[in-house]
Design an enzyme around this catalytic site. Structure first.
Site, PDB file in Angstrom:
ATOM      1  CE  LYS A 154      43.471  30.509  47.147  1.00  0.00           C
ATOM      2  NZ  LYS A 154      42.154  30.900  47.714  1.00  0.00           N
ATOM      3  N   PRO A 155      39.547  27.873  45.189  1.00  0.00           N
ATOM      4  CG  PRO A 155      37.672  27.089  46.370  1.00  0.00           C
ATOM      5  CD  PRO A 155      39.041  26.675  45.893  1.00  0.00           C
ATOM      6  CD  GLU A 157      40.535  34.674  50.354  1.00  0.00           C
ATOM      7  OE1 GLU A 157      40.633  33.994  49.309  1.00  0.00           O
ATOM      8  OE2 GLU A 157      41.314  35.610  50.634  1.00  0.00           O
ATOM      9  N   GLY A 205      41.844  37.240  39.323  1.00  0.00           N
ATOM     10  CA  GLY A 205      41.798  38.073  40.515  1.00  0.00           C
ATOM     11  C   GLY A 205      42.306  39.467  40.196  1.00  0.00           C
ATOM     12  CB  SER A 206      43.172  42.216  42.439  1.00  0.00           C
ATOM     13  OG  SER A 206      44.106  41.579  43.284  1.00  0.00           O
ATOM     14  CD  GLU A 227      41.396  35.656  31.583  1.00  0.00           C
ATOM     15  OE1 GLU A 227      41.133  36.860  31.361  1.00  0.00           O
ATOM     16  OE2 GLU A 227      41.429  34.793  30.696  1.00  0.00           O
ATOM     17  CB  CYS A 261      36.570  41.319  35.659  1.00  0.00           C
ATOM     18  SG  CYS A 261      35.776  40.158  34.550  1.00  0.00           S
TER      19      CYS A 261
END
Ligand code: NAD
Length: 456
Positions: A154-155, A157, A205-206, A227, A261
Site C-alpha cells: 500500500k503506497p 495516498e 511512516g510517522s 521505520e 526521515c
C-alpha cells in the site's frame, strides 16, 4: 475515489478508484494462494525478475521521475537522484541475497546434523510513505520478494501513481500479479489490510501511525517492523571548516524540501564558532532556489501535504513567542493552489520550543548555541526519537567518543542525511522497531527454521 493532486499548484492529476474491504480481502486470498509457488521457484528465478525490474527503472527513468515530481512535488533533479540511488540498493540486494539466505550447517557430530534454513514469512503487508517512495518501498518489497514472500503493497495516498508504476514494472519483469498487489487508498485501506491475517507488517511512516499499527496487530503476535520519524541532531565542534560544515548541514536540513526521515532537524553549535556558523548557514539557505518542481534549477519545492504548512507555522510562532530569532523565512509563500513554505532558520532556540522537540518535516531548522561536548551530547539525547545523529569535527577520536554516547540507529561523522544499503537502517524509541537494508534487512523477511537431523 482518490484524487491525486499536484502539490505545487493544486491541480488534479488523476482520480482513481480506491480499494475496498472486499478487494483487499480478495487480493490477500490470491496472494496466499500464489505465495507457495513463488517461494518454491529457484532463488535465481526470483532474482532474475528483480534484475529485470532494475532494467525497467533504467529504461523508464525520465518518465518515472516526472510522475514522482508531479504527485509529490519533489524537484525533478532530486526525483532522478532517488531513482538512480534505487539502482545501487537493488544491486546490493542482488549481490547479497543468496549468501544471506543460504542454509547453514552449524553442527555435525556422531550422526547428528543441525542446520538453519531461512524460510519466507509468507504474505507480508508493506504500508509505505510518500517522501522517498522508491527507497522506502524497495527497502521492503525487493528483499521480501527475493526471499519468496508475496507482498501486499500500500503506497502512500500521496505517491499512488508511483506505487502503480512500481506494480506495473514488477509484473512486466515476471513477478506474478497475485504475488505483488498494489492497494490504492489512504489510512482506511491500510486499516483494511491489517484486518487480514498477514504474516508480517512492514511499515514506513510517522510515529503516531506506527503506534496505531503496532496496537492494531498486537493481539495476533504478527511480526511488525516500523521505520518511523526522527528529530535528528548534529553537533558542530569549534575546530571545523565553518563554511564547509554550514554548506553540508544546510543541504542535510533542506534537501527534499526537508521532508526526509533523516533530515537534519536540530543543530547545536559550539559557542566559539556559533555566530560565524549561523552567518554561513543563512547565506547557504538564501542561495537555495525555490521554484517549480519540474524546473531543472529548483532545489526547494512545495510541501507534499497541505497540513504540514500548519505544523511549520505553529513551530515558528511557538519559537518566536518563547524568544527565538528568525533569520530567514518563517512564512508561507504565496503560490496559488500549492502548499509552499519559505526555507526557515531560527536561532536562540531551546528545548522548550516545539521546533527542537517535534518532527518538523519541512524546510526549517533551529540552531542552538552550546558550551561544549557534554552539553551537546545531553541535548542530542534529549528527545523521544533516535534515528540518526552527527558530529562535525576534525578530530576523529572526539567524534567517536561523542557518537558512542548518542542513542540513535545511525551515527555520522562529518556527514548527514545519508543512507547506505550496506548498513542496517533502524531507529530506537519512537523512531522505530526492526531493521531494513544490510544483510540483516534481507533476513528480516524470513524466519530461521531449525533442522535437527539424525542419520541413524
Ligand atoms: P503517515 O504515518 O501519515 O502514513 C504512512 C502510511 O500509513 C501511508 O501509506 C498511510 O496511508 C498509512 N496509514 C495511515 N493511517 C493508517 C492506519 N491507521 N492504519 C494503516 N495504515 C495507515 O506517514 P507519511 O506522511 O506517509 O510519511 C512521513 C513520515 O514517515 C515521517 O514521520 C517520516 O520521518 C517517516 N519516514 C520514516 C522513514 C524511515 O526509514 N525511518 C522513511 C521515510 C519516512
Amino acid at each position: 475515489m482518490l484524487s491525486i493532486t499536484n502539490p505545487a499548484n493544486g491541480s488534479v492529476i488523476a482520480e482513481l478508484p480506491e480499494d475496498t474491504h472486499e478487494s483487499v480481502h480478495a487480493k490477500f486470498l490470491a496472494a496466499r494462494r500464489a505465495q507457495p509457488a513463488w517461494a518454491a521457484a529457484p532463488l535465481a528465478t526470483r532474482l532474475a525478475t528483480i534484475r529485470r525490474f532494475r532494467d525497467g527503472i533504467v529504461a523508464h527513468l525520465e518518465r518515472l521521475a516526472a510522475v514522482l515530481t508531479s504527485e509529490v512535488g519533489k524537484p525533478i533533479r532530486q526525483s532522478r537522484n532517488e531513482l538512480n540511488g534505487l539502482l545501487g540498493r537493488i544491486d546490493f540486494f542482488l549481490a547479497e541475497t543468496e549468501r544471506t539466505l543460504a542454509p547453514r550447517a552449524v553442527f555435525d557430530e556422531g550422526g547428528m546434523v543441525e542446520t538453519i534454513e531461512q524460510v519466507p514469512l509468507g504474505v507480508v503487508a508493506n504500508i509505505s510513505a510518500w517522501n522517498y517512495p522508491y527507497f522506502v518501498g524497495a527497502n521492503v518489497f525487493v528483499p521480501a520478494l527475493a526471499a519468496g514472500n508475496a507482498v501486499l503493497y500500500k503506497p502512500s495516498e500521496y505517491a499512488t501513481l508511483t506505487g502503480l508504476e512500481i506494480g506495473n514494472l514488477l509484473h512486466a519483469s515476471g513477478v506474478p500479479q497475485d504475488v505483488f498487489a498494489v492497494l490504492v487508498g489512504g489510512g482506511r485501506v491500510g486499516i483494511e489490510l491489517l484486518k487480514e491475517p498477514v504474516d508480517g507488517v512492514f511499515f514506513t511512516g510517522s510515529y503516531p501511525t506506527g503506534k496505531r499499527i503496532a496496537e492494531a496487530v498486537a493481539g495476533r503476535l504478527t511480526k511488525v517492523q516500523l521505520e518511523l520519524g526522527g528529530k535528528d541532531p548534529t553537533y558542530v565542534c569549534e575546530d571545523v571548516d565553518v563554511a564547509a560544515a554550514a554548506a553540508s548541514l544546510a543541504d542535510g536540513a533542506m534537501y527534499n524540501t526537508g521532508q526526509s526521515c533523516c533530515s537534519v532537524e536540530r543543530i547545536y553549535v559550539h559557542e566559539r564558532i556559533h555566530d560565524a556558523f549561523v552567518e554561513a548557514f543563512v547565506q547557504e539557505v538564501q542561495g537555495f532556489k525555490v521554484g517549480e518542481p519540474a524546473d531543472e534549477t529548483t532545489y526547494i519545492g512545495p510541501l507534499t501535504r497541505s497540513q504540514q504548512v500548519k505544523v511549520l507555522q505553529m513551530q515558528v510562532a511557538d519559537a518566536a513567542a518563547k524568544g527565538a530569532k528568525l533569520l530567514a523565512g518563517g512564512h508561507v509563500l504565496d503560490r496559488p493552489g500549492g502548499h509552499w513554505f519559505a526555507p526557515t532558520v531560527l536561532v536562540d532556540v531551546n528545548h522548550d520550543m516545539a521546533v527542537m522537540r517535534e518532527e518538523s518535516f519541512g524546510p526549517i531548522i533551529g540552531i542552538q548555541k552550546v558550551g561544549g561536548d557534554e552539553e551537546a551530547v545531553r541535548r542530542m539525547n534529549d528527545t523521544e526519537y533516535g534515528l540518526t545523529a552527527g558530529v562535525y569535527t576534525r578530530d576523529e577520536a572526539r567524534a567517536r567518543r561523542l557518537l558512542a554516547q548518542v542513542n540513535a540507529g545511525s551515527v555520522y561523522w562529518n556527514c548527514c542525511d545519508r543512507v547506505s544499503p550496506r548498513l542496517p537502517w533502524s531507529g530506537v524509541r519512537h523512531s522505530g522497531l526492526g531493521v531494513t537494508l544490510s544483510t540483516e534487512g534481507i533476513a528480516s523477511f524470513t524466519r530461521p527454521k531449525a533442522w535437527h537431523l539424525r542419520s541413524a
